[in-house]
Write an enzyme that holds these catalytic residues in place. Sequence first.
Site, PDB file in Angstrom:
ATOM      1  N   HIS A 488       2.191   7.427  -1.346  1.00  0.00           N
ATOM      2  CA  HIS A 488       1.650   6.258  -0.651  1.00  0.00           C
ATOM      3  C   HIS A 488       0.408   5.714  -1.362  1.00  0.00           C
ATOM      4  CE1 HIS A 488       0.546   3.964   3.095  1.00  0.00           C
ATOM      5  NE2 HIS A 488      -0.642   4.072   2.530  1.00  0.00           N
ATOM      6  N   GLU A 489      -0.568   6.594  -1.567  1.00  0.00           N
ATOM      7  CA  GLU A 489      -1.813   6.135  -2.188  1.00  0.00           C
ATOM      8  C   GLU A 489      -1.571   5.660  -3.615  1.00  0.00           C
ATOM      9  OE1 GLU A 489      -4.180   5.476  -0.360  1.00  0.00           O
ATOM     10  OE2 GLU A 489      -3.493   6.614   1.382  1.00  0.00           O
ATOM     11  N   HIS A 492      -0.587   2.089  -3.520  1.00  0.00           N
ATOM     12  CA  HIS A 492      -1.768   1.205  -3.481  1.00  0.00           C
ATOM     13  C   HIS A 492      -2.367   1.073  -4.879  1.00  0.00           C
ATOM     14  CE1 HIS A 492      -2.212   0.554   0.778  1.00  0.00           C
ATOM     15  NE2 HIS A 492      -2.400   1.815   1.085  1.00  0.00           N
ATOM     16  N   HIS A 495      -0.500  -1.340  -6.989  1.00  0.00           N
ATOM     17  CA  HIS A 495      -0.794  -2.714  -6.547  1.00  0.00           C
ATOM     18  C   HIS A 495      -2.140  -3.154  -7.141  1.00  0.00           C
ATOM     19  CE1 HIS A 495      -0.944  -5.582  -2.785  1.00  0.00           C
ATOM     20  NE2 HIS A 495      -0.529  -6.211  -3.861  1.00  0.00           N
TER      21      HIS A 495
HETATM   22 ZN   LIG Z   1      -2.286   2.818   2.922  1.00  0.00          ZN
END
Ligand SMILES: [Zn+2]
Length: 698
Positions: A488-489, A492, A495
């Site tokens: 998940h991280e 990010h 992105h």
């Molecule tokens: Zn998040």
Amino acid sequence: MKKLLLTLTMGLLLMGCAKNDNPFFETYKNKYGAPPFDQIKNEHYMPAFKEGIKQHQAEIDAIANNSEAPTFDNTIAALDFSGDLLKKVSSVFYNLYSADTNEGMDKIANEISPILSEHNDNLYLNEKLFARIQTLFDKKDSLGLNDEQLRLLEKYHRDFIRSGAALNPDQKEKLRQINKDLGLAELAFGQNVLDETNSYKKIVDKESDLAGLPESVRQAAAEAAKEAGEEGKWLFTTQKSSFIPVLQYGENRELRKELLMAYTTRADHNNAKDNKPVINKIMKLRTQKAQLLGFDTWADYKLDDTMAKTPKAVYDLLEQVWIPAVAKAKEEAADLQKLMDAEGKGEKLEPWDWWYYSEKLRKAKYDLDEEALKPYFKLENVRKGVFELASKLYGLKFEKLDSMPVYNPDVEVFKVTDANDSLIGILYTDYFPRAGKRAGAWMNNIVDQYKKEGINHRPIICNVGNFTKPTKDKPSLLSMDEVETLFHEFGHALHGLLTQCTYPSMSGTNVARDFVEMPSQFMENFCWEPEVMKTYAFHFKTGEVMPKELMDKIQKAGTFNQGFINTELLAASFLDMDYHMRKDTTNFDVTAFENASLAKMGMIPQIIVRYRSTYFNHIFSSDEYSAGYYSYTWAAVLDADAFQAFKETGDIFNQKVATDFRKKILERGDSEDPMKLYRDFRGADPNPDALLIKRGLK
Ligand SMILES: [Zn+2]
């Protein structure tokens, strides 16, 4: 190698001493413009903040008082590129304040918070500046702007209005006071949670109380006790990596109850760290602010510039997932009760039993034991796995840099390059818990990406977590939840890294709150796919790849416990919305409000809302996720549907779809309306079915 590093570091330190310099006042000399973490000390922050504010204010005044007629460049672009020093010190300070704080930093945060909020008001309540923006906004379509510039102009105009630029002088004064008080109250909230988390220690001195706990958990608890001067005993805390294994495996029901209650009553005791009065203060100030700005409630105000746009749209979405989720949770509760009945103790399922019996059920139903999986999830291997995934999807390459200054020995630094070797950015990883690090996991920008004078300045990104620490004789072995969090991280981070925007305030993850979780949750879709697991799930001792039958079991168990997970999460989303739909600004009973909100939505007693009010940092320790916790579910509709685009091709690494996802979403930051970006990528509106199916709710 190590010796060379030491010499180099000492050289820099000596140089710093001789000149008695503040590193923030110099151009960073490190490669890639990385901050000199080895030289930055607490005493450097305040002077740099103050000078940064002074310089930024001078730039703002120059823009506002410019005798030339306003243009996009001399007003909007000039504003967006202003405040270099302030950005420089803020990004380092707030990164470390979350990841590696100390008492001195707490003091600085308290001191600087009202000063920053006043500076922010000086910007957004500057009448001459707003007049220039209004002039440009009124003729925006005749200025010959490209799409990104037009959106930036509209964004500034909206941000000024939302910050009170159109208010009368009395109202502006009132708003300034509210902002100052609100900032301090939110800060107090977060500090209370951190203090309460750090101060709780449960010492166990009888080994029999550890029955059921795996050896690795006992060992970690024994080491923690030793560190705390209690050698020969076992120490548990309210950090998730410490108490969740007890909830999952601990046979001692009292111990499970005690730890879960300690976790769920943080900052809810009638003492100096009680957050109930702080919540009252925050809610009163937020409601007053929203109403001053012409909105009924804080939720109306906060949602106005998101993808969802209105509270109604949020409640509608939450209902769609909530109804099947609670129905599923009730079935799960009945299954768990059956297991308990079979033990014949006459006990009724309580929240502190859920993890324990669901773990047993998982074993019985899917023959899947989380503890047996952990040896395959060595942290370094999982990280290598996400790097390889980024390489398969986007052609990225990762190279470890050993000579970069770091703020803690746990931090590692990687250079990220594109398929053609051009620099994409720098990634720091900081994965282990310690005092001074906030709970949870997050990504932060240390340096923003932007383009100026023909140069594409590449970003520096940080991934922070609180993953299971290595012990004396075992590396860090992750739980399934931790593997997902790491993916998940890293989503990010991608992105933040891949962005190709012109203006810093639009680059990377500077997007609408209910869009920002899409690229991160999107990555989670990959982590249990066998083709991906093959690249990281190696047994830490034998190096053997996880057997196929174990991978199949993980796949099959994919929708296990989803009733619980979704109910817990959505209840927190409803609670957040209910708070921020309040119109009343008088004092209220926080506990009664929370109970009424949960009762109204039909929460079941065997599950505790994921965050109870007094430690709901997302919504109370800053404005950021207030009336915004729903964003995770909103973004989940998008990420499941986006992953579907890959699945539909029969190839989860499909190059055409991956390139589209990169070009149309990851590189675009906030340079276009997110719904437009999404439709452009998918060729259709997001469809919630993919999410409901993935979670076993349809
Ligand atoms: Zn998040």
